[in-house]
Design a protein around this motif. Structure first.
Motif, mmCIF file in Angstrom:
data_model
loop_
_atom_site.group_PDB
_atom_site.id
_atom_site.type_symbol
_atom_site.label_atom_id
_atom_site.label_comp_id
_atom_site.label_asym_id
_atom_site.label_seq_id
_atom_site.Cartn_x
_atom_site.Cartn_y
_atom_site.Cartn_z
ATOM 1 N N UNK A 179 2.324 -7.855 5.712
ATOM 2 C CA UNK A 179 1.760 -7.704 5.101
ATOM 3 C C UNK A 179 0.472 -7.235 5.587
ATOM 4 N N UNK A 180 -0.137 -6.354 5.349
ATOM 5 C CA UNK A 180 -1.360 -5.843 6.735
ATOM 6 C C UNK A 180 -2.282 -5.760 5.696
ATOM 7 N N UNK A 181 -3.160 -6.807 5.682
ATOM 8 C CA UNK A 181 -4.567 -6.879 4.441
ATOM 9 C C UNK A 181 -3.930 -6.143 3.260
ATOM 10 N N UNK A 182 -2.975 -6.617 2.370
ATOM 11 C CA UNK A 182 -2.630 -6.084 1.588
ATOM 12 C C UNK A 182 -3.540 -6.294 0.274
ATOM 13 N N UNK A 183 -4.647 -7.370 0.255
ATOM 14 C CA UNK A 183 -5.798 -7.338 -0.957
ATOM 15 C C UNK A 183 -6.655 -6.529 -0.990
ATOM 16 N N UNK A 184 -7.043 -5.364 -0.182
ATOM 17 C CA UNK A 184 -8.334 -5.292 0.953
ATOM 18 C C UNK A 184 -8.913 -4.449 -0.362
ATOM 19 N N UNK A 185 -7.901 -3.643 -0.577
ATOM 20 C CA UNK A 185 -8.483 -2.542 -2.197
ATOM 21 C C UNK A 185 -8.878 -2.744 -2.969
ATOM 22 N N UNK A 186 -8.224 -4.679 -3.332
ATOM 23 C CA UNK A 186 -8.030 -4.483 -4.636
ATOM 24 C C UNK A 186 -9.703 -5.904 -5.383
ATOM 25 N N UNK A 187 -9.647 -5.563 -6.678
ATOM 26 C CA UNK A 187 -11.038 -6.977 -6.837
ATOM 27 C C UNK A 187 -10.397 -8.268 -6.760
ATOM 28 N N UNK A 188 -11.109 -9.033 -6.924
ATOM 29 C CA UNK A 188 -10.460 -10.593 -6.768
ATOM 30 C C UNK A 188 -9.530 -11.097 -7.469
ATOM 31 N N UNK A 189 -9.365 -10.923 -9.255
ATOM 32 C CA UNK A 189 -8.217 -11.206 -9.562
ATOM 33 C C UNK A 189 -6.950 -11.125 -9.249
ATOM 34 N N UNK A 190 -7.097 -9.488 -9.007
ATOM 35 C CA UNK A 190 -6.052 -8.374 -8.467
ATOM 36 C C UNK A 190 -5.289 -9.153 -6.911
ATOM 37 N N UNK A 191 -6.384 -9.446 -6.239
ATOM 38 C CA UNK A 191 -6.123 -10.281 -5.458
ATOM 39 C C UNK A 191 -5.071 -11.392 -5.416
ATOM 40 N N UNK A 192 -5.794 -12.450 -6.087
ATOM 41 C CA UNK A 192 -5.318 -13.647 -5.972
ATOM 42 C C UNK A 192 -3.423 -13.074 -6.862
ATOM 43 N N UNK A 193 -3.399 -12.179 -7.240
ATOM 44 C CA UNK A 193 -1.654 -11.999 -7.914
ATOM 45 C C UNK A 193 -0.874 -11.732 -7.026
ATOM 46 N N UNK A 194 -1.214 -10.852 -6.372
ATOM 47 C CA UNK A 194 -0.736 -10.146 -5.234
ATOM 48 C C UNK A 194 -0.088 -11.398 -4.175
ATOM 49 N N UNK A 195 -1.589 -12.213 -4.378
ATOM 50 C CA UNK A 195 -1.084 -13.247 -2.564
ATOM 51 C C UNK A 195 0.147 -14.194 -3.515
ATOM 52 N N UNK A 196 -0.430 -14.932 -5.190
ATOM 53 C CA UNK A 196 0.981 -15.524 -5.949
ATOM 54 C C UNK A 196 1.410 -15.165 -5.612
ATOM 55 N N UNK A 197 2.105 -13.603 -5.702
ATOM 56 C CA UNK A 197 3.363 -12.379 -5.589
ATOM 57 C C UNK A 197 4.134 -12.381 -4.297
ATOM 58 N N UNK A 198 3.393 -12.621 -3.729
ATOM 59 C CA UNK A 198 3.854 -13.052 -2.099
ATOM 60 C C UNK A 198 4.636 -14.080 -1.808
ATOM 61 N N UNK A 199 4.081 -15.029 -2.618
ATOM 62 C CA UNK A 199 4.313 -16.493 -2.355
ATOM 63 C C UNK A 199 5.495 -16.272 -3.223
ATOM 64 N N UNK A 200 5.603 -15.983 -4.321
ATOM 65 C CA UNK A 200 6.839 -16.305 -5.133
ATOM 66 C C UNK A 200 8.427 -15.454 -3.886
ATOM 67 N N UNK A 201 7.568 -14.637 -4.209
ATOM 68 C CA UNK A 201 9.434 -13.862 -3.122
ATOM 69 C C UNK A 201 9.233 -14.455 -2.091
#
Length: 337
Positions: A179-201
């Protein structure tokens, strides 16, 4: 636990008009099954090049000078493109920084995910492919997948596009996900969601993940281990708890001091002085010495080895030498309390 990936003494260079760019220098690390390893550092420190070197996605101007890359105990360092095509997707996949450069704006999202499914399993029927696409969309948290199957990338928000790219990367159940900086272009709330999703997967599928970021704060919620990279080298590596609560390398101190959490009550945010060095002619000794307020004389003469702190925690700084003066770290767990 057996390592799924082992990188030993890897060095990667690029030919350029200015000379040989030493992008990755003598890097070694391992990755276990189901583990999330975060690689952090400033832009230009070699994080993305390291990941692309493992997947052999480098341009023709790049070459692996030294070292080895082993997947499931098999050395793939000398694999050619045809051999790599057999294992890309099945063994490892990559989520890139900007989903809009990964998605085709003229093709429906469902069709793009279906294409990734078919590339690795051409025997699936049309109905089986459709069911697999819906399953993947649900896995990455895309609601109403039957309706959104027929939408285009421009119909999706940035977070939804990133989820779509994740679905494509997961289409063949890879063992390792980059995952090459998958949250760079996202706002803080969405960043947290994507990181949590990576953890869930990672928990659901047992996928091993290498998460690349320039922000220590971003990876704190997702990583099992953290490797800090500077000027093409890993300068500190350990469990997330060790690196966040007991950092030992001055560069790690600088990155942590730059976090807003550490600057509460202060007038301004801390910034590391200077810039990373050019890697055409890396400086003698410790590459971080010229920016390091704690630098010793030997830092300008000799590159420090990796000093062992614990069985899982190592750092490349002369401050850990028994002859070095004792310095109280300016940062630690207190800024995360």
């Amino acid at each position: 636990m057996k390592n799924i990936l082992e990188v030993k003494n890897l060095s990667v260079s690029f030919d350029s008009p200015a000379g040989e760019v030493q992008a990755v220098r003598d890097v070694s690390f391992s990755l276990q099954k189901g583990e999330v390893l975060a690689i952090v550092g400033e832009s230009g420190c070699g994080k993305s090049v390291l990941c692309k070197s493992i997947m052999k996605l480098l341009p023709s101007s790049a070459k692996i000078k030294e070292g080895s890359i082993c997947i499931h105990g098999t050395d793939i360092t000398d694999y050619r493109e045809r051999e790599m095509q057999r294992i890309r997707g099945k063994v490892f996949s990559m989520i890139f920084q900007d989903p809009m450069t990964s998605l085709n704006p003229t093709i429906k999202i469902g069709q793009q995910i279906a294409e990734a499914v078919l590339v690795h399993d051409k025997k699936k029927t049309k109905d089986q492919v459709y069911e697999r696409v819906i399953e993947l969309m649900e896995l990455v948290g895309i609601e109403h997948p039957h309706a959104r199957y027929h939408l285009y990338p421009y119909n999706f928000s940035g977070g939804m596009r990133q989820r779509s790219v994740m679905a494509i990367a997961l289409a063949s159940n890879p063992d390792i996900l980059f995952a090459d900086e998958p949250t760079t272009a996202l706002d803080v709330t969405i960043q947290a969601q994507i990181l949590d999703l990576l953890r869930e997967i990672q928990k659901k599928l047992g996928t091993s993940t290498i998460l690349v970021s320039h922000d220590l704060g971003v990876v704190a919620r997702a990583a099992d281990r953290v490797a800090v990279m500077y000027a093409g080298k890993i300068v500190e590596i350990g469990t997330a708890e060790e690196v966040y609560y007991d950092p030992r390398h001055p560069y790690t101190w600088g990155l942590m001091q730059s976090l807003p959490a550490f600057s509460r009550g202060k007038d301004r945010l801390y910034t590391i002085p200077g810039m990373p060095p050019t890697l055409v002619n890396p400086p003698q000794g410790d590459a971080y010495a010229c920016r390091n307020e704690y630098a010793l004389g030997i830092d300008y003469e000799e590159m420090p080895p990796m000093f062992r702190i614990t069985d899982t925690h190592y750092a490349a700084t002369w401050l850990l030498d028994e002859r070095a003066p004792k310095i109280e770290p300016p940062v630690g767990g207190k800024c995360f309390e």
